[in-house]
Design a protein around this motif. Structure first.
Motif, PDB file in Angstrom:
ATOM      1  N   PRO A 181      55.473 138.795 -27.360  1.00  0.00           N
ATOM      2  CA  PRO A 181      55.922 139.218 -26.032  1.00  0.00           C
ATOM      3  C   PRO A 181      55.618 138.159 -24.973  1.00  0.00           C
ATOM      4  O   PRO A 181      54.645 137.417 -25.086  1.00  0.00           O
ATOM      5  CB  PRO A 181      55.142 140.498 -25.771  1.00  0.00           C
ATOM      6  N   SER A 182      56.446 138.102 -23.963  1.00  0.00           N
ATOM      7  CA  SER A 182      56.224 137.168 -22.858  1.00  0.00           C
ATOM      8  C   SER A 182      54.916 137.513 -22.163  1.00  0.00           C
ATOM      9  O   SER A 182      54.591 138.686 -21.975  1.00  0.00           O
ATOM     10  CB  SER A 182      57.371 137.257 -21.857  1.00  0.00           C
ATOM     11  N   PRO A 183      54.163 136.496 -21.775  1.00  0.00           N
ATOM     12  CA  PRO A 183      52.882 136.759 -21.107  1.00  0.00           C
ATOM     13  C   PRO A 183      53.091 137.317 -19.699  1.00  0.00           C
ATOM     14  O   PRO A 183      54.096 137.031 -19.049  1.00  0.00           O
ATOM     15  CB  PRO A 183      52.232 135.376 -21.048  1.00  0.00           C
ATOM     16  N   ALA A 184      52.130 138.106 -19.249  1.00  0.00           N
ATOM     17  CA  ALA A 184      52.193 138.656 -17.893  1.00  0.00           C
ATOM     18  C   ALA A 184      52.013 137.558 -16.855  1.00  0.00           C
ATOM     19  O   ALA A 184      52.572 137.629 -15.771  1.00  0.00           O
ATOM     20  CB  ALA A 184      51.122 139.732 -17.720  1.00  0.00           C
ATOM     21  N   ASP A 185      51.211 136.559 -17.202  1.00  0.00           N
ATOM     22  CA  ASP A 185      51.014 135.428 -16.287  1.00  0.00           C
ATOM     23  C   ASP A 185      51.014 134.132 -17.102  1.00  0.00           C
ATOM     24  O   ASP A 185      50.476 134.076 -18.181  1.00  0.00           O
ATOM     25  CB  ASP A 185      49.715 135.573 -15.498  1.00  0.00           C
ATOM     26  N   HIS A 190      55.551 128.864 -23.436  1.00  0.00           N
ATOM     27  CA  HIS A 190      55.395 127.623 -24.211  1.00  0.00           C
ATOM     28  C   HIS A 190      54.103 126.893 -23.856  1.00  0.00           C
ATOM     29  O   HIS A 190      53.443 126.347 -24.744  1.00  0.00           O
ATOM     30  CB  HIS A 190      56.608 126.710 -24.021  1.00  0.00           C
ATOM     31  N   GLU A 191      53.735 126.901 -22.584  1.00  0.00           N
ATOM     32  CA  GLU A 191      52.488 126.253 -22.182  1.00  0.00           C
ATOM     33  C   GLU A 191      51.284 126.942 -22.809  1.00  0.00           C
ATOM     34  O   GLU A 191      50.344 126.294 -23.255  1.00  0.00           O
ATOM     35  CB  GLU A 191      52.356 126.238 -20.664  1.00  0.00           C
ATOM     36  N   LEU A 192      51.302 128.273 -22.855  1.00  0.00           N
ATOM     37  CA  LEU A 192      50.193 129.016 -23.461  1.00  0.00           C
ATOM     38  C   LEU A 192      50.096 128.737 -24.960  1.00  0.00           C
ATOM     39  O   LEU A 192      48.993 128.600 -25.500  1.00  0.00           O
ATOM     40  CB  LEU A 192      50.343 130.514 -23.196  1.00  0.00           C
ATOM     41  N   LEU A 193      51.231 128.652 -25.640  1.00  0.00           N
ATOM     42  CA  LEU A 193      51.201 128.348 -27.074  1.00  0.00           C
ATOM     43  C   LEU A 193      50.683 126.935 -27.324  1.00  0.00           C
ATOM     44  O   LEU A 193      49.891 126.706 -28.247  1.00  0.00           O
ATOM     45  CB  LEU A 193      52.590 128.528 -27.692  1.00  0.00           C
ATOM     46  N   GLU A 194      51.120 125.979 -26.511  1.00  0.00           N
ATOM     47  CA  GLU A 194      50.639 124.594 -26.649  1.00  0.00           C
ATOM     48  C   GLU A 194      49.135 124.521 -26.388  1.00  0.00           C
ATOM     49  O   GLU A 194      48.404 123.850 -27.105  1.00  0.00           O
ATOM     50  CB  GLU A 194      51.392 123.661 -25.702  1.00  0.00           C
ATOM     51  N   GLU A 195      48.687 125.199 -25.344  1.00  0.00           N
ATOM     52  CA  GLU A 195      47.260 125.226 -25.012  1.00  0.00           C
ATOM     53  C   GLU A 195      46.449 125.827 -26.154  1.00  0.00           C
ATOM     54  O   GLU A 195      45.404 125.301 -26.534  1.00  0.00           O
ATOM     55  CB  GLU A 195      47.050 126.033 -23.732  1.00  0.00           C
ATOM     56  N   ALA A 196      46.939 126.916 -26.723  1.00  0.00           N
ATOM     57  CA  ALA A 196      46.248 127.548 -27.845  1.00  0.00           C
ATOM     58  C   ALA A 196      46.190 126.608 -29.041  1.00  0.00           C
ATOM     59  O   ALA A 196      45.165 126.513 -29.719  1.00  0.00           O
ATOM     60  CB  ALA A 196      46.949 128.858 -28.229  1.00  0.00           C
ATOM     61  N   ASN A 197      47.289 125.898 -29.302  1.00  0.00           N
ATOM     62  CA  ASN A 197      47.331 124.981 -30.432  1.00  0.00           C
ATOM     63  C   ASN A 197      46.341 123.832 -30.258  1.00  0.00           C
ATOM     64  O   ASN A 197      45.713 123.392 -31.210  1.00  0.00           O
ATOM     65  CB  ASN A 197      48.743 124.442 -30.615  1.00  0.00           C
ATOM     66  N   GLU A 198      46.190 123.352 -29.019  1.00  0.00           N
ATOM     67  CA  GLU A 198      45.240 122.275 -28.745  1.00  0.00           C
ATOM     68  C   GLU A 198      43.797 122.771 -28.813  1.00  0.00           C
ATOM     69  O   GLU A 198      42.918 122.086 -29.321  1.00  0.00           O
ATOM     70  CB  GLU A 198      45.522 121.667 -27.375  1.00  0.00           C
ATOM     71  N   GLN A 199      43.557 123.968 -28.286  1.00  0.00           N
ATOM     72  CA  GLN A 199      42.195 124.499 -28.229  1.00  0.00           C
ATOM     73  C   GLN A 199      41.710 125.010 -29.584  1.00  0.00           C
ATOM     74  O   GLN A 199      40.532 124.931 -29.892  1.00  0.00           O
ATOM     75  CB  GLN A 199      42.128 125.616 -27.194  1.00  0.00           C
ATOM     76  N   TYR A 200      42.605 125.542 -30.390  1.00  0.00           N
ATOM     77  CA  TYR A 200      42.245 126.120 -31.689  1.00  0.00           C
ATOM     78  C   TYR A 200      43.137 125.508 -32.777  1.00  0.00           C
ATOM     79  O   TYR A 200      44.042 126.169 -33.291  1.00  0.00           O
ATOM     80  CB  TYR A 200      42.441 127.640 -31.672  1.00  0.00           C
ATOM     81  N   THR A 210      41.978 133.207 -38.305  1.00  0.00           N
ATOM     82  CA  THR A 210      41.152 132.549 -37.294  1.00  0.00           C
ATOM     83  C   THR A 210      41.782 132.734 -35.923  1.00  0.00           C
ATOM     84  O   THR A 210      42.951 132.390 -35.738  1.00  0.00           O
ATOM     85  CB  THR A 210      41.034 131.038 -37.591  1.00  0.00           C
ATOM     86  N   TYR A 211      41.015 133.254 -34.961  1.00  0.00           N
ATOM     87  CA  TYR A 211      41.564 133.424 -33.626  1.00  0.00           C
ATOM     88  C   TYR A 211      42.089 132.083 -33.137  1.00  0.00           C
ATOM     89  O   TYR A 211      41.398 131.068 -33.191  1.00  0.00           O
ATOM     90  CB  TYR A 211      40.520 133.968 -32.651  1.00  0.00           C
ATOM     91  N   CYS A 212      43.314 132.065 -32.662  1.00  0.00           N
ATOM     92  CA  CYS A 212      43.956 130.802 -32.288  1.00  0.00           C
ATOM     93  C   CYS A 212      44.609 130.871 -30.916  1.00  0.00           C
ATOM     94  O   CYS A 212      45.538 130.126 -30.629  1.00  0.00           O
ATOM     95  CB  CYS A 212      44.970 130.387 -33.349  1.00  0.00           C
ATOM     96  N   GLY A 213      44.153 131.775 -30.064  1.00  0.00           N
ATOM     97  CA  GLY A 213      44.674 131.819 -28.704  1.00  0.00           C
ATOM     98  C   GLY A 213      45.875 132.736 -28.570  1.00  0.00           C
ATOM     99  O   GLY A 213      46.112 133.637 -29.384  1.00  0.00           O
ATOM    100  N   TYR A 214      46.659 132.479 -27.506  1.00  0.00           N
ATOM    101  CA  TYR A 214      47.805 133.334 -27.203  1.00  0.00           C
ATOM    102  C   TYR A 214      48.767 133.413 -28.392  1.00  0.00           C
ATOM    103  O   TYR A 214      49.098 132.423 -29.004  1.00  0.00           O
ATOM    104  CB  TYR A 214      48.556 132.815 -25.967  1.00  0.00           C
TER     105      TYR A 214
END
Length: 115
Positions: free
Chosen positions: A27-31, A35-45, A97-101
């Motif tokens: 689902p689309s994020p509320a805030d 794509h930015e959230l998925l990229e951030e999650a991929n970099e962080q986890y 493994t928790y991987c973010g959004y």
């Protein structure tokens, strides 16, 4: 990738197909931007692991895990694991493994079928 059998290489979706699948499943994020959230999650986890569980059960937050398989980002070649099956049925593949959004939506129901 070239060392994988052709049947597996052909079954792996390209980047655009993965993005389309993610947009359909997650689902689309509320805030924030999807794509930015998925990229951030991929970099962080960057590392993942895969759980294999009987299909048809509640997996997130419970359920019976049959096997876990580590999928490290630092792998220099495809991760190959041999699994032995003792029960027929279909099994769900789920990100362990928790991987973010998007993490709660990373599963493929019936991803393995044992006949």
């Amino acid at each position: 990738m070239q060392s994988l059998p052709s049947s597996i290489r052909e079954a792996i979706p390209d980047h655009e197909a993965l993005e389309e699948r993610n947009e359909e499943r997650i689902p689309s994020p509320a805030d924030g931007d999807f794509h930015e959230l998925l990229e951030e999650a991929n970099e962080q986890y960057p590392d993942h692991s895969l759980a294999i569980m009987p299909s048809g059960q509640v997996h997130m937050g419970g359920g019976m895990m049959m096997r876990s398989v580590a999928l490290p980002q630092s792998a220099t070649r495809p991760v190959v694991r041999q699994l032995g099956a003792t029960r027929r049925g279909d099994y769900t593949l789920s990100c362990l493994t928790y991987c973010g959004y998007g993490h709660p939506y990373m599963e493929i129901d019936g991803g393995i079928i044992v006949t």
